[in-house]
Enzyme design. Structure first.
Site, PDB file in Angstrom:
ATOM      1  N   HIS A  34     -18.620   6.781 -37.803  1.00 24.15           N
ATOM      2  CA  HIS A  34     -19.421   7.801 -38.482  1.00 24.15           C
ATOM      3  C   HIS A  34     -18.657   9.112 -38.407  1.00 24.15           C
ATOM      4  CE1 HIS A  34     -20.355   9.068 -34.439  1.00 24.15           C
ATOM      5  NE2 HIS A  34     -20.943   7.911 -34.165  1.00 24.15           N
ATOM      6  N   HIS A  37     -16.887  10.130 -35.158  1.00 21.40           N
ATOM      7  CA  HIS A  37     -15.571   9.517 -34.901  1.00 21.40           C
ATOM      8  C   HIS A  37     -14.507  10.148 -35.814  1.00 21.40           C
ATOM      9  CE1 HIS A  37     -18.264   5.902 -34.030  1.00 21.40           C
ATOM     10  NE2 HIS A  37     -17.637   6.081 -32.893  1.00 21.40           N
ATOM     11  N   GLN A 148     -17.657  14.754 -27.039  1.00 21.95           N
ATOM     12  CA  GLN A 148     -18.517  15.424 -26.055  1.00 21.95           C
ATOM     13  C   GLN A 148     -19.911  14.791 -26.011  1.00 21.95           C
ATOM     14  OE1 GLN A 148     -17.967  17.604 -23.756  1.00 21.95           O
ATOM     15  NE2 GLN A 148     -20.093  18.084 -23.223  1.00 21.95           N
ATOM     16  N   LYS A 149     -20.289  14.079 -27.064  1.00 22.90           N
ATOM     17  CA  LYS A 149     -21.594  13.410 -27.088  1.00 22.90           C
ATOM     18  C   LYS A 149     -21.755  12.525 -25.836  1.00 22.90           C
ATOM     19  CE  LYS A 149     -24.953  10.676 -28.821  1.00 22.90           C
ATOM     20  NZ  LYS A 149     -24.468   9.372 -28.491  1.00 22.90           N
TER      21      LYS A 149
END
Ligand code: PAF
Length: 283
Positions: A34, A37, A148-149
């Site tokens: 998505h 990425h 960072q997610k």
């Protein structure tokens, strides 16, 4: 874009690229790409001469009751998206290639891998650090980019690379969000339309915490109770945690002190577990 499925071939190609003086960037993924990425591929591209995206749904980071079997997969779509975003190579091994029969070697970062996500997913980070070590040894990058997610993953991978003397720079790219704030995740496809709407509560809770901190609130307990109330309004199936962490050590803290706090949360909507986080400056 060059597609490679075997470790030895990937290592040979990486060696050739290095011999030609190319700076290699790698973006490890589990596919079903998505915009999050793709932003990491573009980030790698902006720092490197050549970008390798890796695509491997890593069985060792899924618990026995987790979604390994139903994790979304769409190789044709991923090939197209990765190429469009600027990847030159896609490394997509199968399980036997990454874990040959009899594999018994794991990389485990003790301590931080057992808190927060690790408390709810006890073998998860051992699987992540093991496969990332394999990916680094296979793609031989100068730079590896993570999102960072997955803040705890980014912290642990950075710690592992430093402590095992991997000759690689780790870069962490920002979380990409939908317009209503939901963090992009391959797992968002599991959400029903109604769950998808309610899932915006994660971002709203984080923004609420940011507002309280800006107004001078420094008690994690106070902020947490307001976040929990806000999340409860969205009728989640379960809240695993709302945690306040010092970004430099990933240790939980109840008193918010400069320079910043990372607030991380994990919440279930139906049978889908979502995580999100925000780093908020403290003055
Ligand atoms: O973040 C992910 O998609 C995975 O945990 C990673 C880093 C590709 C390892 O399998």
């Amino acid at each position: 874009m060059q597609v490679i499925q075997h470790v030895a071939e990937m290592q040979a190609v990486a060696e050739l690229l290095r011999a030609r003086g190319k700076r290699i960037g790698v973006v490890p993924t589990m596919g079903y790409l998505h915009e999050g990425h793709l932003s990491l591929v573009r980030l790698a591209r902006s720092h490197c001469d050549t970008v390798i995206a890796t695509l491997f749904v890593n069985p060792t980071q899924f618990g026995p009751t987790e979604d390994f079997e139903r994790y979304p997969r769409d190789l044709d779509r991923d090939l197209k998206l990765a190429a469009e975003a600027g990847a030159d190579t896609l490394f997509c091994p199968d399980t036997k290639e990454m874990y040959p029969d009899g594999s018994a070697t794991f990389v485990d970062v003790e301590g931080v891998s057992a808190v927060l996500e690790g408390k709810f997913r006890p073998t998860h980070f051992r699987g992540v650090t093991t496969v990332v070590a394999k990916i680094l040894n296979t793609t031989k990058p100068h730079l590896a980019v993570f999102g960072q997610k997955d803040a705890q993953q980014a912290f642990l991978v950075t710690k592992m690379a430093r402590e095992l003397n991997f000759d690689v720079q780790i870069l962490v790219g920002p979380t990409v969000r939908e317009q209503d704030g939901l963090a992009l995740s391959s797992r968002n496809v599991y959400l029903s339309a109604d769950e998808r709407l309610r899932a915006t509560a994660l971002f709203r809770a984080l923004k609420h915490a940011e507002m309280l901190i800006a107004r001078g609130e420094r008690s994690a307990a106070h902020i947490r109770s307001q976040m929990l109330a806000l999340l409860a309004d969205a009728a989640p199936a379960k809240i695993d945690y709302v945690a306040f962490v010092r970004p430099a050590s990933f240790q939980e803290t109840e008193l918010l002190e400069p320079p910043s706090v990372l607030i991380a949360l994990a919440v279930w909507f139906g049978s889908t577990r979502l995580i999100d986080n925000m780093t908020i400056p403290i003055s």
